[in-house]
Design a protein around this motif. Structure first.
Motif, PDB file in Angstrom:
ATOM      1  N   PHE A  17       0.821  -1.217   0.000  1.00  0.00           N
ATOM      2  CA  PHE A  17       0.000   0.000   0.000  1.00  0.00           C
ATOM      3  C   PHE A  17       0.855   1.269   0.000  1.00  0.00           C
ATOM      4  CE2 PHE A  17       0.595  -0.803   4.548  1.00  0.00           C
ATOM      5  CZ  PHE A  17       0.826   0.468   5.063  1.00  0.00           C
ATOM      6  N   VAL A  18       2.042   1.194   0.584  1.00  0.00           N
ATOM      7  CA  VAL A  18       2.944   2.352   0.573  1.00  0.00           C
ATOM      8  C   VAL A  18       3.479   2.575  -0.842  1.00  0.00           C
ATOM      9  CG1 VAL A  18       5.113   3.290   1.451  1.00  0.00           C
ATOM     10  CG2 VAL A  18       3.572   2.072   2.997  1.00  0.00           C
ATOM     11  N   ARG A  19       3.858   1.490  -1.500  1.00  0.00           N
ATOM     12  CA  ARG A  19       4.357   1.599  -2.883  1.00  0.00           C
ATOM     13  C   ARG A  19       3.260   2.128  -3.803  1.00  0.00           C
ATOM     14  NH1 ARG A  19       6.602  -3.550  -1.537  1.00  0.00           N
ATOM     15  NH2 ARG A  19       5.094  -4.632  -2.880  1.00  0.00           N
ATOM     16  N   TYR A  20       2.044   1.635  -3.624  1.00  0.00           N
ATOM     17  CA  TYR A  20       0.918   2.108  -4.435  1.00  0.00           C
ATOM     18  C   TYR A  20       0.699   3.609  -4.253  1.00  0.00           C
ATOM     19  CZ  TYR A  20      -0.400  -2.850  -4.999  1.00  0.00           C
ATOM     20  OH  TYR A  20      -0.418  -4.192  -5.292  1.00  0.00           O
ATOM     21  N   ALA A  21       0.727   4.053  -2.989  1.00  0.00           N
ATOM     22  CA  ALA A  21       0.489   5.468  -2.689  1.00  0.00           C
ATOM     23  C   ALA A  21       1.565   6.343  -3.332  1.00  0.00           C
ATOM     24  CB  ALA A  21       0.470   5.684  -1.178  1.00  0.00           C
ATOM     25  N   LEU A  22       2.811   5.913  -3.256  1.00  0.00           N
ATOM     26  CA  LEU A  22       3.907   6.691  -3.834  1.00  0.00           C
ATOM     27  C   LEU A  22       3.797   6.761  -5.358  1.00  0.00           C
ATOM     28  CD1 LEU A  22       6.893   5.449  -1.646  1.00  0.00           C
ATOM     29  CD2 LEU A  22       5.911   7.749  -1.658  1.00  0.00           C
ATOM     30  N   ILE A  23       3.459   5.634  -5.974  1.00  0.00           N
ATOM     31  CA  ILE A  23       3.331   5.602  -7.442  1.00  0.00           C
ATOM     32  C   ILE A  23       2.219   6.534  -7.910  1.00  0.00           C
ATOM     33  CG2 ILE A  23       2.667   4.156  -9.406  1.00  0.00           C
ATOM     34  CD1 ILE A  23       4.036   1.797  -7.939  1.00  0.00           C
ATOM     35  N   VAL A  24       1.050   6.396  -7.303  1.00  0.00           N
ATOM     36  CA  VAL A  24      -0.097   7.212  -7.699  1.00  0.00           C
ATOM     37  C   VAL A  24       0.155   8.690  -7.382  1.00  0.00           C
ATOM     38  CG1 VAL A  24      -2.546   7.689  -7.250  1.00  0.00           C
ATOM     39  CG2 VAL A  24      -1.748   5.332  -7.475  1.00  0.00           C
ATOM     40  N   GLY A  25       0.733   8.970  -6.216  1.00  0.00           N
ATOM     41  CA  GLY A  25       1.013  10.347  -5.835  1.00  0.00           C
ATOM     42  C   GLY A  25       1.959  11.038  -6.800  1.00  0.00           C
ATOM     43  N   VAL A  26       3.013  10.336  -7.199  1.00  0.00           N
ATOM     44  CA  VAL A  26       3.995  10.897  -8.131  1.00  0.00           C
ATOM     45  C   VAL A  26       3.361  11.144  -9.502  1.00  0.00           C
ATOM     46  CG1 VAL A  26       6.061  10.318  -9.472  1.00  0.00           C
ATOM     47  CG2 VAL A  26       6.059  10.012  -6.999  1.00  0.00           C
ATOM     48  N   LEU A  27       2.552  10.200  -9.973  1.00  0.00           N
ATOM     49  CA  LEU A  27       1.914  10.349 -11.279  1.00  0.00           C
ATOM     50  C   LEU A  27       0.930  11.516 -11.299  1.00  0.00           C
ATOM     51  CD1 LEU A  27       1.276   6.605 -12.246  1.00  0.00           C
ATOM     52  CD2 LEU A  27       2.911   8.177 -13.277  1.00  0.00           C
ATOM     53  N   ILE A  28       0.147  11.646 -10.226  1.00  0.00           N
ATOM     54  CA  ILE A  28      -0.811  12.754 -10.143  1.00  0.00           C
ATOM     55  C   ILE A  28      -0.083  14.091 -10.097  1.00  0.00           C
ATOM     56  CG2 ILE A  28      -2.512  13.853  -8.630  1.00  0.00           C
ATOM     57  CD1 ILE A  28      -3.408  11.026  -7.821  1.00  0.00           C
ATOM     58  N   ALA A  29       0.993  14.150  -9.335  1.00  0.00           N
ATOM     59  CA  ALA A  29       1.780  15.382  -9.237  1.00  0.00           C
ATOM     60  C   ALA A  29       2.349  15.772 -10.604  1.00  0.00           C
ATOM     61  CB  ALA A  29       2.905  15.203  -8.224  1.00  0.00           C
ATOM     62  N   LEU A  30       2.845  14.783 -11.347  1.00  0.00           N
ATOM     63  CA  LEU A  30       3.406  15.038 -12.677  1.00  0.00           C
ATOM     64  C   LEU A  30       2.350  15.595 -13.619  1.00  0.00           C
ATOM     65  CD1 LEU A  30       5.663  14.800 -14.789  1.00  0.00           C
ATOM     66  CD2 LEU A  30       4.950  12.420 -15.157  1.00  0.00           C
ATOM     67  N   CYS A  31       1.185  14.954 -13.646  1.00  0.00           N
ATOM     68  CA  CYS A  31       0.111  15.374 -14.561  1.00  0.00           C
ATOM     69  C   CYS A  31      -0.404  16.770 -14.226  1.00  0.00           C
ATOM     70  CB  CYS A  31      -1.046  14.373 -14.512  1.00  0.00           C
ATOM     71  SG  CYS A  31      -0.638  12.747 -15.158  1.00  0.00           S
ATOM     72  N   LEU A 246       8.109  13.761  -1.208  1.00  0.00           N
ATOM     73  CA  LEU A 246       8.524  14.157   0.140  1.00  0.00           C
ATOM     74  C   LEU A 246       7.315  14.272   1.066  1.00  0.00           C
ATOM     75  CD1 LEU A 246      10.801  15.034   2.031  1.00  0.00           C
ATOM     76  CD2 LEU A 246      10.491  17.390   1.208  1.00  0.00           C
ATOM     77  N   GLY A 247       6.241  14.845   0.562  1.00  0.00           N
ATOM     78  CA  GLY A 247       5.038  15.019   1.375  1.00  0.00           C
ATOM     79  C   GLY A 247       4.433  13.702   1.819  1.00  0.00           C
ATOM     80  N   ILE A 248       4.371  12.734   0.911  1.00  0.00           N
ATOM     81  CA  ILE A 248       3.812  11.414   1.252  1.00  0.00           C
ATOM     82  C   ILE A 248       4.696  10.709   2.269  1.00  0.00           C
ATOM     83  CG2 ILE A 248       3.247   9.126   0.344  1.00  0.00           C
ATOM     84  CD1 ILE A 248       2.449  10.490  -2.272  1.00  0.00           C
ATOM     85  N   LEU A 249       6.020  10.785   2.071  1.00  0.00           N
ATOM     86  CA  LEU A 249       6.943  10.130   3.001  1.00  0.00           C
ATOM     87  C   LEU A 249       6.851  10.749   4.395  1.00  0.00           C
ATOM     88  CD1 LEU A 249      10.116   9.669   0.749  1.00  0.00           C
ATOM     89  CD2 LEU A 249       8.505   7.900   1.498  1.00  0.00           C
ATOM     90  N   VAL A 250       6.809  12.086   4.453  1.00  0.00           N
ATOM     91  CA  VAL A 250       6.683  12.758   5.747  1.00  0.00           C
ATOM     92  C   VAL A 250       5.362  12.404   6.400  1.00  0.00           C
ATOM     93  CG1 VAL A 250       6.436  15.015   6.863  1.00  0.00           C
ATOM     94  CG2 VAL A 250       8.209  14.675   5.140  1.00  0.00           C
ATOM     95  N   SER A 251       4.304  12.326   5.609  1.00  0.00           N
ATOM     96  CA  SER A 251       2.983  11.977   6.129  1.00  0.00           C
ATOM     97  C   SER A 251       2.970  10.582   6.742  1.00  0.00           C
ATOM     98  CB  SER A 251       1.950  12.066   4.998  1.00  0.00           C
ATOM     99  OG  SER A 251       0.701  11.594   5.437  1.00  0.00           O
ATOM    100  N   ILE A 252       3.621   9.648   6.059  1.00  0.00           N
ATOM    101  CA  ILE A 252       3.673   8.272   6.556  1.00  0.00           C
ATOM    102  C   ILE A 252       4.486   8.192   7.845  1.00  0.00           C
ATOM    103  CG2 ILE A 252       4.555   5.951   6.054  1.00  0.00           C
ATOM    104  CD1 ILE A 252       3.883   6.490   3.101  1.00  0.00           C
ATOM    105  N   LEU A 253       5.628   8.893   7.874  1.00  0.00           N
ATOM    106  CA  LEU A 253       6.517   8.833   9.034  1.00  0.00           C
ATOM    107  C   LEU A 253       5.950   9.587  10.234  1.00  0.00           C
ATOM    108  CD1 LEU A 253       9.968   9.370   7.264  1.00  0.00           C
ATOM    109  CD2 LEU A 253       9.113   7.242   8.267  1.00  0.00           C
ATOM    110  N   ALA A 254       5.322  10.738   9.983  1.00  0.00           N
ATOM    111  CA  ALA A 254       4.850  11.595  11.079  1.00  0.00           C
ATOM    112  C   ALA A 254       3.381  11.380  11.418  1.00  0.00           C
ATOM    113  CB  ALA A 254       5.086  13.060  10.727  1.00  0.00           C
ATOM    114  N   GLY A 255       2.664  10.656  10.559  1.00  0.00           N
ATOM    115  CA  GLY A 255       1.251  10.408  10.818  1.00  0.00           C
ATOM    116  C   GLY A 255       0.376  11.625  10.583  1.00  0.00           C
ATOM    117  N   THR A 256       0.813  12.536   9.702  1.00  0.00           N
ATOM    118  CA  THR A 256       0.040  13.737   9.395  1.00  0.00           C
ATOM    119  C   THR A 256      -0.853  13.498   8.175  1.00  0.00           C
ATOM    120  OG1 THR A 256       1.906  14.531   8.075  1.00  0.00           O
ATOM    121  CG2 THR A 256       1.765  15.297  10.347  1.00  0.00           C
TER     122      THR A 256
END
Length: 285
Positions: A17-31, A246-256
């Motif tokens: 689920f972490v890999r999925y979130a990162l993949i989708v997040g990066v693609l959405i950001a690019l588009c 960076l935002g997704i990683l910080v969110s996962i680590l900090a629980g924000t």
């Protein structure tokens, strides 16, 4: 401390689920960053905000109808609204900004009204809040949703690359582009439809109220440092992908909250790019 963070990231990376979130997040950001430059230059930045409210209303309708796979319905309604928004904005009696305000506020109000009248949830306020500001649903994506996001993202990038010259012409001088034989109405419609697709894809990531940040901030940040359309577009894409990651990683680590964290990173990046731009201006002088 850095070692502990890396170990934690390695541990989380083992979960799909972490890999999925990162993949989708990066693609959405690019588009979103690719079309963001065009929307900012055309002074149509808040089309993302208007369509995001429409998407909220569509999600409310899907919830009332108890549709399990809501994305096709939400995407169809948002695309139709994008077309109507474009047509209404060209009306001499209702200009673009008024059309956006009218459609966005109306859709937001109707969506919330439907969720109240036909509520089937015991936590209505929580559902509304998560829809508006994003939720942890980006971390519960199914493999099918990931592949759908990948497919739509590839389509958006392909459209932008294939019609880059036409989009460039329509962005900078629509009247001249029309005089040279370019069907500006068709390409404006194409831009509106692509933006609608991006909005729907980004709903799970940042929520309907924060989607505009993904469109506006990368473009404005890139414009502080570069001047040409191509340079700004490339910089915006790189910056958007970095901030999302960076935002997704910080969110996962900090629980924000995922969406708010990504937007906060974008705000920080804009501040840095503004200072960099001022420094570059001083060097050029």
């Amino acid at each position: 401390m850095i070692t502990a963070i890396l170990e934690k990231l390695t541990l989380y990376w083992a979960y799909p689920f972490v890999r999925y979130a990162l993949i989708v997040g990066v693609l959405i950001a690019l588009c979103s960053s690719l079309l963001g430059v065009t929307l900012v230059l055309k002074r149509f930045s808040f089309i993302g905000d208007g369509l995001s409210h429409v998407a909220f209303g569509a999600m409310a309708i899907a919830a009332v109808l108890q549709i399990t796979s809501e994305m096709p319905l939400v995407m169809a309604i948002t695309i139709i609204s994008a077309v109507l928004l474009l047509r209404t904005g060209q009306n001499a009696k209702i200009r673009g900004d008024a059309a956006i305000a009218m459609i966005s506020v109306g859709a937001l109000a109707i969506g919330y009204l439907l969720m109240n009248i036909f509520s089937s949830s015991s936590n209505l306020s929580g559902d509304v809040c998560s829809t508006l500001f994003g939720s942890t649903s980006i971390l519960t994506l199914s493999l099918a949703e990931v592949w759908l996001s990948v497919g739509m993202s590839v389509l958006v990038v392909a459209v932008f690359i294939l019609f880059y010259n036409k989009i460039f012409a329509v962005t900078f001088d629509e009247s001249f582009a029309k005089a040279t034989g370019i069907n500006t109405g068709c390409y404006n419609l194409l831009i509106a439809v692509v933006v609608a697709v991006i909005i729907v894809l980004a709903m799970n990531l940042v929520g309907s109220l924060l989607i505009s940040a993904l469109v506006i901030f990368p473009a404005l940040s890139a414009m502080r440092m570069f001047k040409s359309f191509r340079s700004v577009t490339v910089c915006a894409a790189v910056l958007s992908v970095f901030c999302a990651l960076l935002g997704i990683l910080v969110s996962i680590l900090a629980g924000t909250p995922v969406g708010s964290t990504i937007v906060a990173v974008h705000i920080g990046a804009f501040g840095l790019s503004w200072m960099t731009g001022r420094a570059l201006e001083g060097v050029r002088k």
